[in-house]
Scaffold this motif. Sequence first.
Motif, PDB file in Angstrom:
ATOM      1  N   ASN A 189       0.561 -10.902  -2.113  1.00 43.76           N
ATOM      2  CA  ASN A 189       1.538 -11.637  -2.912  1.00 43.76           C
ATOM      3  C   ASN A 189       2.068 -10.847  -4.108  1.00 43.76           C
ATOM      4  O   ASN A 189       2.727 -11.420  -4.971  1.00 43.76           O
ATOM      5  CB  ASN A 189       0.933 -12.967  -3.363  1.00 43.76           C
ATOM      6  N   ASP A 222      -5.338 -11.592  -0.749  1.00 47.18           N
ATOM      7  CA  ASP A 222      -4.269 -12.532  -1.048  1.00 47.18           C
ATOM      8  C   ASP A 222      -3.432 -12.044  -2.229  1.00 47.18           C
ATOM      9  O   ASP A 222      -2.203 -12.109  -2.199  1.00 47.18           O
ATOM     10  CB  ASP A 222      -4.858 -13.913  -1.331  1.00 47.18           C
ATOM     11  N   TRP A 249      -9.671 -12.455   5.475  1.00 48.66           N
ATOM     12  CA  TRP A 249      -8.607 -13.140   4.737  1.00 48.66           C
ATOM     13  C   TRP A 249      -8.330 -14.526   5.318  1.00 48.66           C
ATOM     14  O   TRP A 249      -8.102 -15.481   4.586  1.00 48.66           O
ATOM     15  CB  TRP A 249      -7.341 -12.291   4.777  1.00 48.66           C
TER      16      TRP A 249
END
Length: 104
Positions: A42, A38, A13
């Motif tokens: 999120n 990601d 990541w």
Amino acid sequence: MVRFGSNEAHQIWDGRPNKAARQTVPSRLHAKTAALIDKVLNTATLRDCFSYPPGWRFEERHGRLRGTYQVRFDGQYRLRFQWDPTHGAVGIVVGEFHEKRTDG
């Protein structure tokens, strides 16, 4: 709260994979893996995870992995995580997982 359950997932990541990360997921999949991580990081609520595109094959695990969720990518590779109501996705790991099925 520990967001990553493995150094390999964190390194992929973060864009700085080491040899162990390259052995966990092939280098050709690192950009895709990082994008999936990601997206999961999120995601605002667990309910939002269930609206991921069908091709992501998002599912809740059962049996001894109860409380774990996964997204499949590139056939045999998976991104797995647990969900914390306050912090979101935690314990993120990636790789090939070949455990015996315990979920009838």
